[in-house]
Design an enzyme around this catalytic site. Structure first.
Site, short mmCIF file in Angstrom:
data_model
loop_
_atom_site.label_atom_id
_atom_site.label_comp_id
_atom_site.label_asym_id
_atom_site.label_seq_id
_atom_site.Cartn_x
_atom_site.Cartn_y
_atom_site.Cartn_z
N CYS A 273 34.88 34.02 45.87
CA CYS A 273 33.44 33.78 45.97
C CYS A 273 33.00 33.79 47.43
O CYS A 273 33.48 32.98 48.24
CB CYS A 273 33.06 32.44 45.34
SG CYS A 273 31.28 32.20 45.26
N GLY B 106 32.04 45.98 39.23
CA GLY B 106 31.32 46.37 40.44
C GLY B 106 30.37 47.53 40.22
O GLY B 106 30.78 48.69 40.21
#
Length: 305
Positions: A132, A245
């Site tokens: 993250c 992605g």
């Protein structure tokens, strides 16, 4: 159900490879107003930490060309409330197993979160977020160092019985080094990529658009980076990859699986179009017909042949 769409993740058979990505689909049950979520291959639930988190200060979101930047900061009610409330609500409407995404700020927090999630019948895979980019002192600090990534992997594997997938950061010099460290430490699979690091600035004030200054850049613009990294990691390891992605359509799924992904996660596009996962699943059979593909499982990694 079209059998041609089925794939296997660490012995777990999915009806199709389409999984909404963590942080873009809530805890799943929120989307029942839009369609029957049981058509999904699985659901990666919102990132969960040991303790409740309010997240970062606002504003947290900045739009970009072909994408967005977010710095939500892992806002969640903590693992105990996720288990006692959120997963109970999800179990009432979703009849498959899920990918439980967890994060932490120390090895001990990851371990305790993983231990509690491992005991939940609805959990099929534990996805460990070491990537993250918009929280301080945790998450990505583990994901940019092979030794630290291996340490987290070993510690979580020691307390779990279910497959453990490590979610990797693209914000590294060599993602294959991190991937190999996780594999050697016992990871059952890998999820990649998480968001890139980005920023935007206000033209009138010159100040950052989001309070955190930087955040995770996602959306269609990052797809070529994700494809490249999945391709590289597929060459470096022998465990399954969930490709993430910039995926927005059925064609993107074929491309990602060709690069080496066994399944895919759809992220930012859920925020723009809440029906995208349903649309992709519905479009895949006709796309397989047009491309003369007998089954999705046969194209995994075909770019390497």
């Amino acid at each position: 159900m079209d059998k041609r769409l089925s794939v296997s993740l660490s012995g777990w058979e999915l009806d199709n490879p389409v999984i909404p990505a963590s942080g873009t689909f809530g805890f799943g049950y929120e989307f029942t107003d839009f369609y029957d979520i049981n058509i999904l291959g699985s659901i990666a639930t919102k990132g969960t930490t040991l303790h409740p988190r309010f997240g970062n200060p606002t504003p947290r979101i900045a739009e970009c060309d072909r994408g967005m930047i977010n710095a939500v900061g892992l806002q969640n009610p903590g693992v105990d409330k996720v288990i006692s409330e959120e997963l109970v609500k999800l179990s009432a409407v979703y009849h498959k197993r899920i990918v439980a995404n967890i994060s932490g700020f120390s090895v001990e927090e990851y371990v305790e979160c993983a231990r509690r999630m491992d005991a939940q019948p609805i959990v099929g895979i534990i996805e460990v977020n070491i990537s993250c980019p918009n929280v301080h002192g945790g998450g990505m600090s583990f994901g940019v160092d092979p030794q630290a990534a291996g340490e987290i992997t070993r510690a979580v594997k020691a307390v779990t019985t279910k497959p453990v997938y490590i979610k990797l950061s693209p914000n590294v010099t060599d993602i294959t080094a991190i991937a190999k460290a996780c594999e050697q430490a016992g990871a059952d699979g890998l999820s990649l990529i998480n968001t890139l690091l980005g920023a935007r600035f206000d033209l009138r004030t010159g100040k950052p658009v989001i309070a955190n200054v930087m955040g995770g850049f996602s959306g269609p613009a990052i797809k070529p980076v994700a494809l490249r990294m999945v391709y590289q990691v597929y060459e470096a390891v022998s465990i399954p990859i969930i490709g993430i992605g910039g995926l927005c359509c059925a064609q993107d799924v074929i491309e990602m699986m060709s690069a080496g992904a066994t399944a895919v996660q759809i992220g930012a596009e859920n925020l723009r179009n809440p029906y995208v996962c349903k649309e992709i699943i519905e479009q895949l059979p006709s796309l397989l017909d047009r491309l003369n593909i007998a089954s999705l499982s046969e194209i995994i990694g075909r770019a390497h042949q």
